[in-house]
Scaffold this active site. Structure first.
Site, PDB file in Angstrom:
ATOM      1  N   CYS A  13     147.167 -44.888 -37.281  1.00  0.00           N
ATOM      2  CA  CYS A  13     146.996 -43.447 -37.084  1.00  0.00           C
ATOM      3  C   CYS A  13     148.359 -42.767 -37.142  1.00  0.00           C
ATOM      4  CB  CYS A  13     146.346 -43.203 -35.733  1.00  0.00           C
ATOM      5  SG  CYS A  13     146.395 -41.506 -35.196  1.00  0.00           S
ATOM      6  N   CYS A  46     146.681 -43.789 -27.368  1.00  0.00           N
ATOM      7  CA  CYS A  46     147.182 -45.144 -27.629  1.00  0.00           C
ATOM      8  C   CYS A  46     148.618 -45.254 -27.121  1.00  0.00           C
ATOM      9  CB  CYS A  46     147.209 -45.428 -29.127  1.00  0.00           C
ATOM     10  SG  CYS A  46     145.588 -45.572 -29.871  1.00  0.00           S
ATOM     11  N   CYS A  77     140.171 -40.060 -35.146  1.00  0.00           N
ATOM     12  CA  CYS A  77     140.825 -41.056 -34.295  1.00  0.00           C
ATOM     13  C   CYS A  77     140.497 -42.472 -34.763  1.00  0.00           C
ATOM     14  CB  CYS A  77     140.345 -40.851 -32.869  1.00  0.00           C
ATOM     15  SG  CYS A  77     140.777 -42.187 -31.757  1.00  0.00           S
ATOM     16  N   TYR A 100     129.804 -52.148  -6.617  1.00  0.00           N
ATOM     17  CA  TYR A 100     130.357 -51.176  -7.591  1.00  0.00           C
ATOM     18  C   TYR A 100     129.576 -51.322  -8.894  1.00  0.00           C
ATOM     19  CZ  TYR A 100     134.318 -51.832  -4.379  1.00  0.00           C
ATOM     20  OH  TYR A 100     135.110 -51.973  -3.286  1.00  0.00           O
ATOM     21  N   ASP A 160     133.174 -55.189  -9.053  1.00  0.00           N
ATOM     22  CA  ASP A 160     133.784 -54.554 -10.244  1.00  0.00           C
ATOM     23  C   ASP A 160     134.327 -53.193  -9.816  1.00  0.00           C
ATOM     24  OD1 ASP A 160     134.495 -53.628 -12.731  1.00  0.00           O
ATOM     25  OD2 ASP A 160     132.475 -53.596 -13.565  1.00  0.00           O
ATOM     26  N   CYS A 212     139.861 -53.910 -13.367  1.00  0.00           N
ATOM     27  CA  CYS A 212     140.554 -53.139 -14.418  1.00  0.00           C
ATOM     28  C   CYS A 212     142.010 -52.905 -14.030  1.00  0.00           C
ATOM     29  CB  CYS A 212     139.838 -51.824 -14.683  1.00  0.00           C
ATOM     30  SG  CYS A 212     139.602 -50.826 -13.226  1.00  0.00           S
TER      31      CYS A 212
HETATM   32  N1  SAH Z   1     129.927 -52.479 -12.977  1.00  0.00           N
HETATM   33  C1  SAH Z   1     129.731 -51.225 -13.667  1.00  0.00           C
HETATM   34  C2  SAH Z   1     130.688 -50.091 -13.238  1.00  0.00           C
HETATM   35  C3  SAH Z   1     132.078 -50.442 -12.848  1.00  0.00           C
HETATM   36  S1  SAH Z   1     133.146 -49.055 -12.681  1.00  0.00           S
HETATM   37  C4  SAH Z   1     129.790 -51.441 -15.154  1.00  0.00           C
HETATM   38  O1  SAH Z   1     130.294 -52.447 -15.630  1.00  0.00           O
HETATM   39  O2  SAH Z   1     129.289 -50.590 -15.896  1.00  0.00           O
HETATM   40  C5  SAH Z   1     133.351 -48.938 -10.933  1.00  0.00           C
HETATM   41  C6  SAH Z   1     132.204 -48.232 -10.247  1.00  0.00           C
HETATM   42  O3  SAH Z   1     132.487 -48.209  -8.828  1.00  0.00           O
HETATM   43  C7  SAH Z   1     132.003 -46.777 -10.643  1.00  0.00           C
HETATM   44  O4  SAH Z   1     130.664 -46.624 -11.042  1.00  0.00           O
HETATM   45  C8  SAH Z   1     132.294 -45.985  -9.357  1.00  0.00           C
HETATM   46  O5  SAH Z   1     131.464 -44.853  -9.214  1.00  0.00           O
HETATM   47  C9  SAH Z   1     131.985 -46.992  -8.277  1.00  0.00           C
HETATM   48  N2  SAH Z   1     132.643 -46.825  -6.969  1.00  0.00           N
HETATM   49  C10 SAH Z   1     133.856 -46.317  -6.697  1.00  0.00           C
HETATM   50  N3  SAH Z   1     134.165 -46.468  -5.389  1.00  0.00           N
HETATM   51  C11 SAH Z   1     133.110 -47.095  -4.810  1.00  0.00           C
HETATM   52  C12 SAH Z   1     132.834 -47.564  -3.488  1.00  0.00           C
HETATM   53  N4  SAH Z   1     133.710 -47.383  -2.503  1.00  0.00           N
HETATM   54  N5  SAH Z   1     131.672 -48.191  -3.274  1.00  0.00           N
HETATM   55  C13 SAH Z   1     130.781 -48.379  -4.278  1.00  0.00           C
HETATM   56  N6  SAH Z   1     130.984 -47.966  -5.547  1.00  0.00           N
HETATM   57  C14 SAH Z   1     132.120 -47.327  -5.817  1.00  0.00           C
END
Ligand code: SAH
Length: 469
Positions: free
Chosen positions: A71, A80, A163, A315, A397, A424
């Site tokens: 790009c 990026c 993009c 999460y 997660d 992440c």
């Molecule tokens: N596992 C899912 C999303 C992961 S992203 C996937 O792979 O699609 C992290 C997620 O945690 C988000 O949806 C966010 O809203 C949520 N989150 C953030 N803080 C939190 C908490 N204290 N308790 C529960 N969920 C939470």
């Protein structure tokens, strides 16, 4: 060195943001867009006592890992950070970033990491991978509407409808919208004054289904002459959903709180593996479908379910991992803080005929301890198999800030044989793993997954198991 000094610098390391690092007489310079192995001419922009930030003026001798970016805006654009680094080198950098954090912050030894770290999972084609993009709209000096991407750390729009990370169809959609705006003199929104109409356009493509969604985010309730735009967009192959989301607030938040359907339906459908998802303009959905499938398959492999297990997915978002695991588990409980995401999770369970998944709205660090307390009393003396306070596998997660200590404590009390940590941010991952390892768990497997090629972000999946199992 001081501000405005220039020097030839050999780049010997990579910083956490992908910038090149080199030394001049013992003084460290951080140089954005310089690639490890380059010798560059750099100009100091900001000088501290022992280190400074410099701008890349000229590549004097290129690194073998330096490539021509696909790009033309790669250097300016905030999207990026490392497009000028060969993809192989990007992968090595990400793997090293995970390893370095586990050593430094987690305190894990080199020998252990040599044993548990599996090779980073990259992409075969590391471009055009994003199924979602949100394009800001603005106005150029001639008064014409423009759209593209923000330059790094600013809200200046670099006009670019093409993009390299996005779906090829974005270009035609954006050009159609820009053409419509010019013809009917529909102004872009202006952040500074709060005037104007078109703020952002969200485009999503279902990679397995070919379905396309366009959502126009506007500073108002409607778009004049909208029918003319809708007619053009609706002709495009795959177009499934055209919506409008009013957002009249003076905020950086892109989407409004609600949306209305202008044409077609309010959602598109996509698959990850064999699980079907309905995605509305406001739902969270992973942006790299190819790598998401690898990520979830890896989480599944690490969980190693036999069929009868009790699994918690903390999460859980819209229940993506939960539903994936539910196919092989006895029972899956998902916990997520955003109520709308849980609505999506329940609906997704239903459209897939999955009946062994149950979802809770709330903070993971509150829901899980409460569940534990409430069931503990009822079951005093009934530990072990069949106990509701036990879990076989717990998956987390979390967002970048990682897990709360209260949550980690409860996880330990629930004695799952396995904890699968999807992360992440390798720094908070390392911090949390250290806590779990101090409380009876050990590191079994670690694998980085490249969800975002050309950026410095890296996702990691970790398997931990109970030492005394
Ligand atoms: N596992 C899912 C999303 C992961 S992203 C996937 O792979 O699609 C992290 C997620 O945690 C988000 O949806 C966010 O809203 C949520 N989150 C953030 N803080 C939190 C908490 N204290 N308790 C529960 N969920 C939470």
């Amino acid at each position: 060195m001081k501000k405005n000094d220039t020097a030839a610098v050999k780049i010997t390391d990579i910083g956490v943001n992908g910038e090149g690092i080199g030394k001049v007489d013992g003084y460290t310079l951080f140089i954005k867009d310089a690639v490890i192995g380059d010798t560059v001419e750099a100009k100091v922009m900001k000088a501290k006592k022992n280190y400074g930030y410099a701008r890349l003026m000229k590549v004097l001798s290129p690194s073998p890992d330096r490539v021509t970016p696909r790009c033309e805006f790669a250097r300016k654009c905030g999207g990026c950070q490392i497009q000028e680094m060969s993809y192989g080198r990007q992968l090595a950098f990400k793997e090293q970033k995970v390893r370095g954090n586990l050593e430094r912050i987690g305190g894990f030894s080199k020998e252990l990491l040599d044993r548990v770290m599996e090779p980073v999972l990259g992409m075969e084609e590391p471009f055009g991978y994003r199924n979602k993009a949100q394009f800001p709209f603005g106005t150029d000096k001639q008064g014409n509407p423009v759209t593209g991407f923000y330059a790094g750390r600013t809200h200046d729009i670099i006009p670019n409808t093409d993009c390299a990370l996005g779906a090829p169809v974005n270009r035609e959609i954006l050009e159609t919208i820009l053409g419509f705006m010019k013809k009917y003199q529909i102004p872009s929104y202006d952040e500074k004054t709060g005037n104007g109409l078109i703020r952002h356009v969200l485009i999503r493509c279902g990679s397995a289904t070919g379905e396309i969604m366009v959502c126009l985010v506007v500073n108002g309730e409607e778009i004049p002459h909208a029918d003319a735009l809708i007619d053009r967009l609706a002709e495009m192959p795959g177009m499934t959903s055209i919506t409008l989301s009013p957002n009249t607030r003076r905020t950086n938040v892109i989407m409004g709180d609600s949306f209305k359907v202008l044409w077609g339906q309010g959602y598109i459908t996509d698959y990850i593996g064999n699980i079907k998802y309905q995605i509305s303009p406001l739902s969270f959905y992973q942006v790299n479908p190819v790598q998401t499938e690898k990520l979830y398959s890896l989480a599944m492999e690490y969980a190693d379910l036999k069929g009868g297990e009790t699994v918690w997915d903390l999460y859980c978002g819209i229940g993506t991992i939960s539903l994936f695991l539910a196919q092989k588990a006895g029972k899956v409980y998902g916990v997520e803080i955003i109520p709308q995401a849980i609505d999506d999770a329940r609906k997704n369970a239903e459209i897939n005929g999955i009946e062994n998944a149950e979802f809770f709205v709330g903070k993971a660090e509150e829901v899980l301890p409460r569940w534990y307390r409430e069931n503990e009393g009822a079951e005093a003396g009934l530990r072990g198999e069949g106990s509701r306070t036990r879990a076989d596998v717990i998956v987390v997660d979390p967002p970048r800030k990682g897990c709360d200590e209260a949550l980690l404590d409860t996880i330990v009390k629930m004695q799952p044989e396995k904890v699968v940590y999807v992360s992440c941010d390798p720094a908070t991952l390392a911090r949390d793993l250290k806590v779990l390892c101090g409380k009876g768990y050990e590191l079994e497997k670690v694998r980085a997954v490249d969800m975002f090629p050309m950026t410095v972000h890296v996702e990691t999946v970790v398997l931990m198991s109970r030492k005394d199992k």
